[in-house]
Design an enzyme around this catalytic site. Structure first.
Site, PDB file in Angstrom:
ATOM      1  N   SER A  33      31.042  35.749  10.002  1.00 24.98           N
ATOM      2  CA  SER A  33      32.458  35.541   9.607  1.00 24.98           C
ATOM      3  C   SER A  33      32.964  36.650   8.708  1.00 24.98           C
ATOM      4  O   SER A  33      32.384  36.911   7.654  1.00 24.98           O
ATOM      5  CB  SER A  33      32.614  34.274   8.754  1.00 24.98           C
ATOM      6  OG  SER A  33      32.159  33.165   9.408  1.00 24.98           O
ATOM      7  N   HIS A  64      36.303  34.877  14.151  1.00 24.12           N
ATOM      8  CA  HIS A  64      35.219  35.353  15.024  1.00 24.12           C
ATOM      9  C   HIS A  64      35.844  35.887  16.311  1.00 24.12           C
ATOM     10  O   HIS A  64      36.410  35.127  17.086  1.00 24.12           O
ATOM     11  CB  HIS A  64      34.276  34.216  15.401  1.00 24.12           C
ATOM     12  CG  HIS A  64      33.446  33.725  14.256  1.00 24.12           C
ATOM     13  ND1 HIS A  64      32.183  34.168  14.011  1.00 24.12           N
ATOM     14  CD2 HIS A  64      33.724  32.834  13.278  1.00 24.12           C
ATOM     15  CE1 HIS A  64      31.695  33.571  12.937  1.00 24.12           C
ATOM     16  NE2 HIS A  64      32.617  32.755  12.474  1.00 24.12           N
ATOM     17  N   HIS A  86      28.065  29.663  18.181  1.00 28.06           N
ATOM     18  CA  HIS A  86      27.498  28.680  17.259  1.00 28.06           C
ATOM     19  C   HIS A  86      27.119  27.407  18.004  1.00 28.06           C
ATOM     20  O   HIS A  86      27.753  27.028  18.986  1.00 28.06           O
ATOM     21  CB  HIS A  86      28.521  28.313  16.177  1.00 28.06           C
ATOM     22  CG  HIS A  86      28.954  29.457  15.325  1.00 28.06           C
ATOM     23  ND1 HIS A  86      30.026  30.262  15.660  1.00 28.06           N
ATOM     24  CD2 HIS A  86      28.480  29.922  14.144  1.00 28.06           C
ATOM     25  CE1 HIS A  86      30.174  31.183  14.722  1.00 28.06           C
ATOM     26  NE2 HIS A  86      29.257  31.003  13.797  1.00 28.06           N
ATOM     27  N   TYR A  88      27.638  24.551  16.628  1.00 28.13           N
ATOM     28  CA  TYR A  88      28.688  23.566  16.340  1.00 28.13           C
ATOM     29  C   TYR A  88      29.891  23.678  17.277  1.00 28.13           C
ATOM     30  O   TYR A  88      30.717  22.774  17.331  1.00 28.13           O
ATOM     31  CB  TYR A  88      29.145  23.653  14.869  1.00 28.13           C
ATOM     32  CG  TYR A  88      29.819  24.942  14.441  1.00 28.13           C
ATOM     33  CD1 TYR A  88      31.082  25.301  14.892  1.00 28.13           C
ATOM     34  CD2 TYR A  88      29.183  25.796  13.557  1.00 28.13           C
ATOM     35  CE1 TYR A  88      31.697  26.472  14.483  1.00 28.13           C
ATOM     36  CE2 TYR A  88      29.786  26.967  13.139  1.00 28.13           C
ATOM     37  CZ  TYR A  88      31.046  27.304  13.603  1.00 28.13           C
ATOM     38  OH  TYR A  88      31.625  28.466  13.207  1.00 28.13           O
ATOM     39  N   GLU A  89      29.971  24.773  18.024  1.00 24.14           N
ATOM     40  CA  GLU A  89      31.074  24.901  18.984  1.00 24.14           C
ATOM     41  C   GLU A  89      30.808  24.065  20.235  1.00 24.14           C
ATOM     42  O   GLU A  89      31.662  23.989  21.119  1.00 24.14           O
ATOM     43  CB  GLU A  89      31.251  26.357  19.387  1.00 24.14           C
ATOM     44  CG  GLU A  89      31.808  27.218  18.271  1.00 24.14           C
ATOM     45  CD  GLU A  89      31.827  28.690  18.649  1.00 24.14           C
ATOM     46  OE1 GLU A  89      32.845  29.148  19.207  1.00 24.14           O
ATOM     47  OE2 GLU A  89      30.819  29.382  18.393  1.00 24.14           O
ATOM     48  N   ALA A 116      27.906  34.483   6.769  1.00 28.38           N
ATOM     49  CA  ALA A 116      28.531  34.060   5.518  1.00 28.38           C
ATOM     50  C   ALA A 116      27.833  32.762   5.138  1.00 28.38           C
ATOM     51  O   ALA A 116      27.539  31.941   6.009  1.00 28.38           O
ATOM     52  CB  ALA A 116      30.012  33.823   5.740  1.00 28.38           C
ATOM     53  N   MET A 214      25.720  27.878   8.898  1.00 30.64           N
ATOM     54  CA  MET A 214      25.673  27.206  10.201  1.00 30.64           C
ATOM     55  C   MET A 214      25.243  28.137  11.343  1.00 30.64           C
ATOM     56  O   MET A 214      25.654  27.943  12.495  1.00 30.64           O
ATOM     57  CB  MET A 214      27.046  26.605  10.497  1.00 30.64           C
ATOM     58  CG  MET A 214      27.553  25.665   9.405  1.00 30.64           C
ATOM     59  SD  MET A 214      29.225  25.099   9.752  1.00 30.64           S
ATOM     60  CE  MET A 214      29.930  24.992   8.099  1.00 30.64           C
ATOM     61  N   SER A 215      24.456  29.152  11.020  1.00 28.65           N
ATOM     62  CA  SER A 215      24.080  30.098  12.081  1.00 28.65           C
ATOM     63  C   SER A 215      22.705  30.698  11.791  1.00 28.65           C
ATOM     64  O   SER A 215      21.921  30.120  11.055  1.00 28.65           O
ATOM     65  CB  SER A 215      25.131  31.218  12.156  1.00 28.65           C
ATOM     66  OG  SER A 215      25.085  32.013  10.984  1.00 28.65           O
ATOM     67  N   ASN A 238      30.740  31.467  -1.275  1.00 24.83           N
ATOM     68  CA  ASN A 238      31.139  30.340  -2.133  1.00 24.83           C
ATOM     69  C   ASN A 238      29.906  29.718  -2.759  1.00 24.83           C
ATOM     70  O   ASN A 238      28.793  29.876  -2.249  1.00 24.83           O
ATOM     71  CB  ASN A 238      31.869  29.267  -1.291  1.00 24.83           C
ATOM     72  CG  ASN A 238      31.031  28.810  -0.109  1.00 24.83           C
ATOM     73  OD1 ASN A 238      30.950  29.490   0.928  1.00 24.83           O
ATOM     74  ND2 ASN A 238      30.380  27.683  -0.264  1.00 24.83           N
ATOM     75  N   HIS A 250      37.472  26.902   5.075  1.00 19.14           N
ATOM     76  CA  HIS A 250      37.079  28.037   5.923  1.00 19.14           C
ATOM     77  C   HIS A 250      37.909  29.291   5.610  1.00 19.14           C
ATOM     78  O   HIS A 250      37.370  30.396   5.565  1.00 19.14           O
ATOM     79  CB  HIS A 250      37.213  27.656   7.410  1.00 19.14           C
ATOM     80  CG  HIS A 250      36.841  28.771   8.355  1.00 19.14           C
ATOM     81  ND1 HIS A 250      35.558  29.295   8.419  1.00 19.14           N
ATOM     82  CD2 HIS A 250      37.563  29.462   9.268  1.00 19.14           C
ATOM     83  CE1 HIS A 250      35.526  30.254   9.328  1.00 19.14           C
ATOM     84  NE2 HIS A 250      36.731  30.373   9.856  1.00 19.14           N
TER      85      HIS A 250
HETATM   86  N1  HPA Z   1      27.954  25.818   3.850  1.00 20.70           N
HETATM   87  C1  HPA Z   1      27.724  26.026   5.162  1.00 20.70           C
HETATM   88  N2  HPA Z   1      28.169  27.116   5.790  1.00 20.70           N
HETATM   89  C2  HPA Z   1      28.844  28.034   5.086  1.00 20.70           C
HETATM   90  C3  HPA Z   1      29.099  27.868   3.709  1.00 20.70           C
HETATM   91  C4  HPA Z   1      28.627  26.699   3.057  1.00 20.70           C
HETATM   92  O1  HPA Z   1      28.820  26.482   1.853  1.00 20.70           O
HETATM   93  N3  HPA Z   1      29.807  28.969   3.321  1.00 20.70           N
HETATM   94  C5  HPA Z   1      29.942  29.762   4.418  1.00 20.70           C
HETATM   95  N4  HPA Z   1      29.372  29.206   5.490  1.00 20.70           N
END
Ligand code: HPA
Length: 275
Positions: A33, A64, A86, A88-89, A116, A214-215, A238, A250
């Site tokens: 990302s 993306h 991903h 999750y997609e 990320a 998530m990747s 974050n 996001h």
């Molecule tokens: N959690 C999961 N996926 C993420 C996060 C997070 O805090 N930040 C960026 N991708």
């Protein structure tokens, strides 16, 4: 899916990409990302739309894109994925990891996987870059499930050293040279598509995670299965859920990734130069 059909998908995608590229790249790079701008640094780029590559899906997430970019960085040939697939997609794991197997089939030996991620450790703050030294895959459906692809690797591959020590040391040296402070830690996969709850994060912390996202883990397992040299880099966007008191969004993840991408781009360019 039968192995024969899957191998046919890999071969068709591989043949198409080969028809658009003239050299075997030294390294493939998966851009997470907001890290897509690294692809803009590639010289004499050949841009291949995923839509043109047989069996490649098109990524559906804001931030993306869906392009492979081939060209050179500091004289080295690279193949970068601007946008990844991903879990999750709604993709199954064989689709999520299809590009890695295609890269291997093309003869590419090195892969840099970026993402990320949320930071769990006290010392991980938004904007930091973390070299992934290991991962937690307990929450990741196995991308190796099903009949083994013997031509890629063994039924029960060792996962002791997924991430190449040599490449991690090279990354650390490049960080020093460029005066970009780098952290090192354990990345944990979370299936999404949602951020973790604060209780999830407390649990992941007990399990030894420093960052969560998530990747990356599916691709890393498959790259390890087929013997590629892997470097994993997380851009911390974050503090993980519950650690800062703020809700996660996001757009903010993408915005922080944009702010910090300069360092990530300089770092990866330097690593590629010294491969
Ligand atoms: N959690 C999961 N996926 C993420 C996060 C997070 O805090 N930040 C960026 N991708």
């Amino acid at each position: 899916m039968k192995n024969k059909d899957y191998i046919n998908m890999i071969d068709s995608a591989c043949d198409y990409i080969r028809s658009r590229t003239d050299k075997i790249p030294q390294v493939s790079i998966i851009l997470g990302s907001g890290l897509g701008p690294l692809a803009d640094e590639i010289e004499n780029p050949v841009v291949i739309d995923y839509a043109d590559i047989p069996y490649f899906p098109v990524s559906t997430v804001a931030g993306h894109a869906g392009k492979l970019v081939y060209g050179s960085i500091s004289g080295k040939y690279v193949l970068a994925m601007k946008g990844r697939f991903h879990y999750y997609e709604g993709n199954d794991m064989s689709t999520v990891t299809l590009p890695v197997r295609v890269f291997k089939k093309m003869g590419i030996e090195n892969i840099i996987i970026t993402n990320a991620a949320g930071g769990l450790g006290d010392s991980l703050n938004p904007g930091d870059i973390m070299i992934i030294k290991d991962h937690i895959s307990l929450f990741c459906p196995s991308p190796l499930r099903g009949e083994n692809l013997d031509e890629f690797g063994p039924r029960f591959p060792d996962m002791t050293n997924v991430y190449s020590q040599k490449l991690s040391e090279l990354a650390a040296e490049c960080g020093k040279r460029l005066d970009i402070p780098l952290k090192s830690g354990v990345y944990s996969f979370f299936p999404g598509p949602r951020y973790e709850s604060p209780a999830d994060i407390r649990a992941l912390k007990i399990l030894g995670a420093d960052a969560t996202g998530m990747s990356t883990v599916p691709e890393a397992i498959v790259a390890r299965h087929c013997g590629m040299n892997i470097l994993g880099l997380s851009l911390i966007t974050n503090k993980a859920a519950g650690l800062s008191g703020n809700a996660l969004a996001h757009d903010e993840v993408v915005a922080i990734a944009k702010l910090a991408e300069k360092n990530m781009v300089s770092l990866v360019k330097d690593i590629v130069k010294d491969l």
